[in-house]
Design an enzyme around this catalytic site. Structure first.
Site, PDB file in Angstrom:
ATOM      1  N   ARG A 193      18.124   0.079 -36.351  1.00 21.93           N
ATOM      2  CA  ARG A 193      17.771   1.048 -35.326  1.00 21.93           C
ATOM      3  C   ARG A 193      18.880   1.080 -34.268  1.00 21.93           C
ATOM      4  NH1 ARG A 193      11.882  -0.638 -33.380  1.00 21.93           N
ATOM      5  NH2 ARG A 193      12.205   1.161 -31.998  1.00 21.93           N
ATOM      6  N   HIS A 194      18.845   2.095 -33.459  1.00 23.27           N
ATOM      7  CA  HIS A 194      19.733   2.166 -32.314  1.00 23.27           C
ATOM      8  C   HIS A 194      19.488   0.963 -31.407  1.00 23.27           C
ATOM      9  CE1 HIS A 194      16.102   3.212 -30.114  1.00 23.27           C
ATOM     10  NE2 HIS A 194      15.826   4.030 -31.133  1.00 23.27           N
ATOM     11  N   ASN A 200      12.494   2.924 -24.509  1.00 26.19           N
ATOM     12  CA  ASN A 200      11.885   1.731 -25.091  1.00 26.19           C
ATOM     13  C   ASN A 200      11.393   0.784 -23.993  1.00 26.19           C
ATOM     14  OD1 ASN A 200      14.322   1.581 -27.792  1.00 26.19           O
ATOM     15  ND2 ASN A 200      12.242   2.404 -27.839  1.00 26.19           N
ATOM     16  N   ARG A 243      20.844   7.977 -28.431  1.00 23.06           N
ATOM     17  CA  ARG A 243      20.807   6.520 -28.552  1.00 23.06           C
ATOM     18  C   ARG A 243      21.473   5.995 -29.831  1.00 23.06           C
ATOM     19  NH1 ARG A 243      15.857   8.955 -28.644  1.00 23.06           N
ATOM     20  NH2 ARG A 243      14.305   8.473 -30.264  1.00 23.06           N
ATOM     21  N   GLU A 263      14.461  10.999 -35.129  1.00 28.46           N
ATOM     22  CA  GLU A 263      13.158  10.328 -35.139  1.00 28.46           C
ATOM     23  C   GLU A 263      12.034  11.323 -35.419  1.00 28.46           C
ATOM     24  OE1 GLU A 263      11.450   8.050 -35.874  1.00 28.46           O
ATOM     25  OE2 GLU A 263      11.134   6.626 -34.236  1.00 28.46           O
ATOM     26  N   HIS A 328      16.108   5.336 -36.504  1.00 28.04           N
ATOM     27  CA  HIS A 328      14.969   5.137 -35.611  1.00 28.04           C
ATOM     28  C   HIS A 328      13.849   4.435 -36.375  1.00 28.04           C
ATOM     29  CE1 HIS A 328      16.888   8.038 -32.848  1.00 28.04           C
ATOM     30  NE2 HIS A 328      17.273   8.620 -33.968  1.00 28.04           N
TER      31      HIS A 328
END
Length: 460
Positions: A193-194, A200, A243, A263, A328
């Site tokens: 993932r980023h 987040n 991101r 995403e 994502h």
């Protein structure tokens, strides 16, 4: 993975059940009458299981995995299919490259249940003799004459060349497309993932926020990790969201942006926390917990939608060598489910933590998974599957496993009508079973569904 119910019927499993202990290649000699009788019996038993799966268990594709190298065997399969109104698609793998054959034996057959606790030299010798047994009676598919009316693909030397004959429908074309894109060269697919994002940190989903301070630290740690691996010809893919791009920029290498790696679209719930969703849309929140794979956000996507969207990425991953995909949580779950053969129920709950690299190495009959934490702290965005007891679904809403389409196609003639899976405020104008499906069309609809059932027959 794309939602077509499929099952493999491997004749070797049936043979090992009938003959508890494999001794040697002699079992595959064409003049071994007792062995030939056992092998034919196993094929008939397996075909009966294929029939049960396609007609009683809602299956749509059955892979009858056996050598099927003689016209007599293939004619038996075709007769069986005709009696049951099944379509047949043959897959013939032809290989005369000694190096490819030797590599396949060492990678696949050494770990076969036929060869417990045997050394590599003995396995190689026995299996090469087994191949010679098959050669005696082998009758290849003949596109010019005998088999000109059959639907099949010949895969020559593991994808160097292909011969395709009479592809009849969408499913068969998808099989051809898939087989023409896969390869067996050694490679590793890296998924991550980023880095941790600003959203987040505050628990918001979706949106297009940038990286947090720790997210930027992860990007630098990822750069160091990639450099240490000394990966040959690595390709880097990202989504088009900020991101993932910021994470890739830190690597200092070329990368490709894919919009379809974005995403999952949360629709009206974008940029909200789960607490806000539960407070503002309590019924939607409960519906998603009840059936997370099929649930679609109002104005957004479901996991099922996402799987369909990601199919081109999967095909391209099958074509490529070493690839790093920076994406994502939901996207990574879908990709991981494909390579690890996870079900639709498992997929939405696969753990894909931030700041962790998942290394997938394709091997015979599966994928080896290694999870590598880069030791940069991050928030935990995972939500476990809720228990039935905590499901706050309103009493007026009956929990039903639903699809997006108006009804779920089944292999049996007893087709079950099912309502569309809709969100609150977007109910269908006509309930399933009324104007959409008048009684007069029942027979025609059921015949159309029956015609869609496929039996895929590999020859190897």
């Amino acid at each position: 993975w794309i939602g077509v119910p499929t099952k493999v019927f491997n004749l070797g499993v049936y043979r090992r059940e009938a003959v508890k202990s494999y001794q040697s290649y002699d079992f595959f000699r064409h003049d071994n009458e007792e062995a030939m009788r056992i092998r034919k019996h196993c094929a008939l038993v397996a075909l009966e299981d294929v029939k049960a799966y396609l007609t009683e268990d809602c299956g749509q594709i059955a892979v009858f995995d056996a050598t099927n190298t003689t016209r007599e065997r293939r004619d038996m399969i075709l007769t069986f299919a005709k009696e049951n109104s099944f379509k047949v698609f043959f897959v013939e793998s032809v290989c005369d490259d000694p190096e490819v054959i030797a590599a396949n034996i060492l990678e696949v057959k050494v770990s076969s249940p036929d060869y417990p606790e045997r050394n590599r030299e003995n396995v190689m010798d026995d299996f090469l003799k087994r191949i010679e047994c098959y050669k005696v009676t082998y009758q290849p598919l003949d596109p010019a004459n005998y088999d000109k009316d059959l639907s099949f693909i010949k895969v020559i030397n593991v994808g160097q060349r292909f011969l395709v004959n009479r592809v009849q429908d969408y499913i068969q074309s998808k099989i051809v497309y898939y087989l023409m894109n896969i390869h067996v060269q050694p490679r590793t697919i890296y998924l991550c993932r980023h880095g941790e994002s600003e959203f987040n940190l505050v628990g918001k989903i979706g949106g297009d926020s940038g990286l947090s301070t720790r997210g930027k630290e992860f990007a630098q740690a990822l750069k160091k990790f990639i450099k240490e691996q000394e990966i040959v010809d690595l390709k880097v893919w990202t989504s088009q969201l900020k991101r993932t791009i910021q994470t890739a920029e830190a690597l200092g290498v070329p990368y490709e942006q894919w919009k379809i790696l974005n995403e999952i679209d949360a629709g009206v719930c974008e940029e909200m926390t789960y607490e806000e969703i539960q407070r503002k849309y309590p019924e939607e929140f409960a519906l998603r917990d009840q059936e997370k794979y099929l649930y679609r956000y109002p104005g957004g996507e479901s996991y099922q939608d996402l799987v369909q969207r990601l199919e081109p990425v999967i095909m391209e991953l099958e074509r490529q060598g070493n690839v790093l995909v920076i994406s994502h949580q939901a996207v990574m779950r879908c990709l991981l489910a494909y390579f690890l053969d996870k079900s639709a129920d498992e997929l939405p709950y696969l753990r894909c933590p931030l700041h962790t690299v998942l290394a997938l190495t394709p091997v015979a009959y599966g994928c080896k998974l290694e999870m590598i934490s880069l030791n940069v702290e991050a928030v935990d965005t995972h939500r476990d599957k809720p228990s039935t007891a905590t499901n706050n679904l309103p009493k007026s809403q009956t929990p039903v496993r639903m699809r997006r389409n108006s009804f779920t196609p089944l292999a049996s003639s007893d087709t079950v009508r099912r309502p569309r899976n809709y969100s609150v405020g977007s109910r269908p104008l006509n309930p399933a079973g009324s104007l959409l499906f008048p009684k007069a069309r029942d027979v025609a609809d059921e015949q159309k569904l029956q015609d869609s059932v496929q039996v895929v027959i590999p020859l190897s």
